[in-house]
Motif scaffolding. Structure first.
Motif, PDB file in Angstrom:
ATOM      1  N   VAL A 170       0.818  -1.227   0.000  1.00 18.51           N
ATOM      2  CA  VAL A 170       0.000   0.000   0.000  1.00 18.51           C
ATOM      3  C   VAL A 170       0.841   1.263   0.000  1.00 18.51           C
ATOM      4  O   VAL A 170       0.346   2.338  -0.378  1.00 18.51           O
ATOM      5  N   LEU A 171       2.105   1.192   0.424  1.00 17.20           N
ATOM      6  CA  LEU A 171       2.918   2.400   0.590  1.00 17.20           C
ATOM      7  C   LEU A 171       3.017   3.251  -0.674  1.00 17.20           C
ATOM      8  O   LEU A 171       2.898   4.481  -0.594  1.00 17.20           O
ATOM      9  N   PRO A 172       3.220   2.658  -1.867  1.00 14.07           N
ATOM     10  CA  PRO A 172       3.288   3.496  -3.065  1.00 14.07           C
ATOM     11  C   PRO A 172       2.022   4.314  -3.308  1.00 14.07           C
ATOM     12  O   PRO A 172       2.092   5.413  -3.873  1.00 14.07           O
ATOM     13  N   LEU A 173       0.851   3.800  -2.896  1.00 17.20           N
ATOM     14  CA  LEU A 173      -0.387   4.547  -3.124  1.00 17.20           C
ATOM     15  C   LEU A 173      -0.451   5.801  -2.256  1.00 17.20           C
ATOM     16  O   LEU A 173      -1.039   6.804  -2.651  1.00 17.20           O
ATOM     17  N   TYR A 174       0.163   5.751  -1.074  1.00 19.56           N
ATOM     18  CA  TYR A 174       0.240   6.965  -0.253  1.00 19.56           C
ATOM     19  C   TYR A 174       1.090   8.036  -0.924  1.00 19.56           C
ATOM     20  O   TYR A 174       0.871   9.223  -0.715  1.00 19.56           O
ATOM     21  N   GLY A 175       2.068   7.607  -1.703  1.00 19.75           N
ATOM     22  CA  GLY A 175       2.933   8.573  -2.359  1.00 19.75           C
ATOM     23  C   GLY A 175       2.362   9.148  -3.633  1.00 19.75           C
ATOM     24  O   GLY A 175       2.772  10.229  -4.054  1.00 19.75           O
ATOM     25  N   THR A 176       1.409   8.445  -4.256  1.00 14.05           N
ATOM     26  CA  THR A 176       0.937   8.872  -5.572  1.00 14.05           C
ATOM     27  C   THR A 176      -0.522   9.310  -5.605  1.00 14.05           C
ATOM     28  O   THR A 176      -0.942   9.989  -6.540  1.00 14.05           O
ATOM     29  N   ILE A 177      -1.299   8.906  -4.594  1.00 15.62           N
ATOM     30  CA  ILE A 177      -2.727   9.251  -4.584  1.00 15.62           C
ATOM     31  C   ILE A 177      -3.014  10.112  -3.354  1.00 15.62           C
ATOM     32  O   ILE A 177      -2.976   9.617  -2.218  1.00 15.62           O
ATOM     33  N   PRO A 178      -3.294  11.402  -3.540  1.00 17.79           N
ATOM     34  CA  PRO A 178      -3.416  12.325  -2.401  1.00 17.79           C
ATOM     35  C   PRO A 178      -4.488  11.942  -1.391  1.00 17.79           C
ATOM     36  O   PRO A 178      -4.325  12.193  -0.191  1.00 17.79           O
ATOM     37  N   MET A 179      -5.596  11.353  -1.834  1.00 17.75           N
ATOM     38  CA  MET A 179      -6.701  11.047  -0.922  1.00 17.75           C
ATOM     39  C   MET A 179      -6.863   9.546  -0.718  1.00 17.75           C
ATOM     40  O   MET A 179      -7.971   9.027  -0.652  1.00 17.75           O
ATOM     41  N   TYR A 180      -5.733   8.847  -0.624  1.00 14.72           N
ATOM     42  CA  TYR A 180      -5.763   7.414  -0.330  1.00 14.72           C
ATOM     43  C   TYR A 180      -5.746   7.213   1.179  1.00 14.72           C
ATOM     44  O   TYR A 180      -4.903   7.768   1.884  1.00 14.72           O
ATOM     45  N   ASN A 181      -6.699   6.431   1.685  1.00 17.25           N
ATOM     46  CA  ASN A 181      -6.822   6.174   3.118  1.00 17.25           C
ATOM     47  C   ASN A 181      -7.017   4.683   3.337  1.00 17.25           C
ATOM     48  O   ASN A 181      -7.990   4.099   2.871  1.00 17.25           O
ATOM     49  N   CYS A 182      -6.072   4.065   4.046  1.00 14.88           N
ATOM     50  CA  CYS A 182      -6.133   2.629   4.304  1.00 14.88           C
ATOM     51  C   CYS A 182      -6.386   2.406   5.798  1.00 14.88           C
ATOM     52  O   CYS A 182      -5.657   2.932   6.641  1.00 14.88           O
ATOM     53  N   CYS A 183      -7.425   1.635   6.121  1.00 13.09           N
ATOM     54  CA  CYS A 183      -7.745   1.293   7.508  1.00 13.09           C
ATOM     55  C   CYS A 183      -7.657  -0.217   7.684  1.00 13.09           C
ATOM     56  O   CYS A 183      -7.782  -0.973   6.721  1.00 13.09           O
ATOM     57  N   TYR A 184      -7.471  -0.656   8.931  1.00 17.58           N
ATOM     58  CA  TYR A 184      -7.233  -2.077   9.147  1.00 17.58           C
ATOM     59  C   TYR A 184      -8.056  -2.627  10.298  1.00 17.58           C
ATOM     60  O   TYR A 184      -8.499  -1.903  11.186  1.00 17.58           O
ATOM     61  N   TYR A 185      -8.228  -3.949  10.259  1.00 13.60           N
ATOM     62  CA  TYR A 185      -8.746  -4.700  11.396  1.00 13.60           C
ATOM     63  C   TYR A 185      -7.903  -5.961  11.501  1.00 13.60           C
ATOM     64  O   TYR A 185      -7.096  -6.272  10.626  1.00 13.60           O
ATOM     65  N   TYR A 186      -8.061  -6.700  12.597  1.00 11.56           N
ATOM     66  CA  TYR A 186      -7.232  -7.887  12.835  1.00 11.56           C
ATOM     67  C   TYR A 186      -8.038  -9.173  12.683  1.00 11.56           C
ATOM     68  O   TYR A 186      -9.216  -9.229  13.026  1.00 11.56           O
ATOM     69  N   ASP A 187      -7.346 -10.199  12.195  1.00  8.95           N
ATOM     70  CA  ASP A 187      -7.882 -11.556  12.188  1.00  8.95           C
ATOM     71  C   ASP A 187      -6.700 -12.494  11.990  1.00  8.95           C
ATOM     72  O   ASP A 187      -5.602 -12.057  11.622  1.00  8.95           O
ATOM     73  N   ASN A 188      -6.909 -13.766  12.264  1.00  3.98           N
ATOM     74  CA  ASN A 188      -5.882 -14.752  11.949  1.00  3.98           C
ATOM     75  C   ASN A 188      -5.905 -14.970  10.445  1.00  3.98           C
ATOM     76  O   ASN A 188      -6.846 -15.559   9.912  1.00  3.98           O
TER      77      ASN A 188
END
Length: 480
Positions: A198-216
């Motif tokens: 996901v890191l490249p999208l933070y550098g190239t897309i100004p309104m990119y927002n990634c959220c997370y949750y946990y699971d096995n």
């Protein structure tokens, strides 16, 4: 038996080696060598393993395998592979590189469709998603909602390749992180690999927002689920099977609104993976704040951190005159350098850099921590001045110099990390903009801190070697 002892026993047996002769060559008695072979004792050094390899006449690949098994026996399986994965993470980082290549896809009539379409292959899914995503990216105010894992490589690469069209498109992305700290069957740290994707999208897309949750993640991917992933645009929704081999595309407005409301409910409850710090004033305040009060922290960047040595004269001389709010920027920058210098004296911050990073700075006069369009490259006399100051602090052991780069000096990833806070920073647009990302997820913080805290000593020059080498660099450039 350990992985090392099993492999060693295999080589001894397959090559018909006499244990007594091997023990004698390595300077051990036979009983201690038997203990090593049976996994009841470890060799006391890597040099001992080298002796064993030499006596066994191992091929280079076999020797590397045995040395790796030895390191695993010392560090533990998960520690070894986690740290190895971080090393790979930095070594291969390149935010401008896109691996996307157009696939020969089966034609799917997406844009003129009303109702629903069943997608029966990965090619049909890729083709459909490419169309609906590109349609949304080219809108004046687009919005994409994504629920799939970052290892869906085709669409992640497609988004990166088409990022120039995404200036006005908001992208919300929900991913699942592994709640198990152990490495996966492929010896991969799953959460770090998600960050890598996901890191490249933070550098190239100004309104990119990634959220997370946990699971096995292992049980999640093995569990039964009809359509666990979904891509939603303003006009389409595409539901995807877990293996991304089957899909269901709909343009029904009522269905799309239902999916949007469910997605928005989820994302409002989740935590962002990374928090973007957008402007240079906010970045200065942010860095000052997270460094304050940290007892043990690491700055990891191939070009050394030179900020503590930048004087008021250097600021006034090199910060370009037409930068917006120049006077305010210089005032805040002075305050930042003063606080950083004070923190250096009271805190235990280790600055890690490389010899190639120093040479790059001396050859170009560029300091990668700052936007390339905010200052002029330093003259040689001021480069030499900053190198002298760095040399002084290397004697105090605040700075540690790597023998080789970990990553690309021209396109590097900067890291500051403590046990509580951390950020990643990298340049985009040929260095004219810097992307600062606060690391929110505690597992990633631990992963980066553990890596910096446990880098092998043999990867660094000693303090005396560092001082000697920097003296040589200083003399070389003084002559020029």
């Amino acid at each position: 038996m350990s992985e090392f002892s099993e492999l060693l026993a295999y080589y001894i047996h397959s090559k018909d080696i006499k244990t007594y002769a091997l023990a004698q060559y390595c300077g051990l008695d036979r009983s201690n060598m038997y203990k090593i072979i049976n996994g009841k004792r470890k060799p006391n050094s890597s040099e001992m393993v080298n002796k064993i390899c030499k006596f066994l006449h191992l091929l280079p690949a076999e020797e590397a395998e045995l040395q790796e098994a030895y390191q695993i026996s010392l560090l533990g399986h998960d520690n070894y592979y986690r740290r190895k994965d971080v090393l790979k993470f930095f070594s291969e980082f390149n935010p401008t590189q896109s691996s996307f290549s157009e696939q020969d896809t089966t034609s799917v009539s997406v844009l003129n469709t009303s109702g629903t379409i069943v997608l029966n292959s990965r090619n049909e899914i890729n083709h459909a998603l490419s169309h609906i995503i590109l349609l949304e990216l080219t809108k004046d105010t687009g919005h994409l909602r994504l629920l799939f894992q970052p290892d869906f490589e085709y669409i992640m690469a497609f988004l990166a390749a088409e990022s120039s069209s995404a200036a006005n498109t908001r992208i919300d992305h929900i991913i699942c992180l592994n709640n198990n700290s152990m490495t996966t069957h492929s010896h991969r740290n799953y959460n770090l690999n998600c960050l890598r994707q996901v890191l490249p999208l933070y550098g190239t897309i100004p309104m990119y927002n990634c959220c997370y949750y946990y699971d096995n993640i292992t049980s999640k991917t093995d569990s039964i689920g009809m359509f666990p992933y979904i891509v939603i645009s303003e006009k389409y929704a595409c539901l995807l099977s877990a293996d991304i081999q089957k899909g269901y595309l709909t343009s029904d407005p009522a269905s799309i609104n239902l999916f949007k409301s469910i997605f928005d409910k989820y994302i409002n409850r989740l935590t962002p993976l990374l928090k973007r710090i957008d402007n240079i004033f906010a970045q200065l305040e942010y860095i000052t704040a997270i460094m304050a009060g940290e007892n043990t922290a690491y700055s990891f960047q191939m070009t050394p951190c030179l900020t503590p040595f930048i004087t008021n004269r250097i600021m006034e001389k090199y910060i370009i005159h037409d930068i917006p709010n120049r006077a305010l920027f210089i005032e805040k920058f002075k305050n930042y350098t003063q606080k950083l210098t004070a923190e250096q004296k009271s805190n235990n911050i280790t600055y890690i850099f490389s010899i190639n990073g120093i040479l790059h700075f001396m050859e170009t006069g560029k300091i990668g921590e700052y936007p390339a369009d905010a200052y002029m490259p330093l003259d040689m006399s001021d480069r030499i001045y900053l190198l002298r100051q760095l040399l002084h602090d290397c004697r105090l052991k605040k700075y540690r110099m790597l023998k080789h780069n970990i990553g690309n000096v021209e396109n590097q990833l900067f890291l500051f990390v403590s046990q509580k806070n951390g950020y990643l920073m990298f340049p985009v647009d040929s260095g004219t903009n810097l992307v600062y990302l606060d690391i929110s997820e505690p597992g990633l913080l631990f992963t980066f801190f553990d890596f910096c805290h446990n880098i092998y000593d043999n990867m660094f020059y000693s303090s005396d070697e560092t001082v000697r080498i920097l003296h040589l660099v200083l003399e070389k450039f003084r002559k020029h």
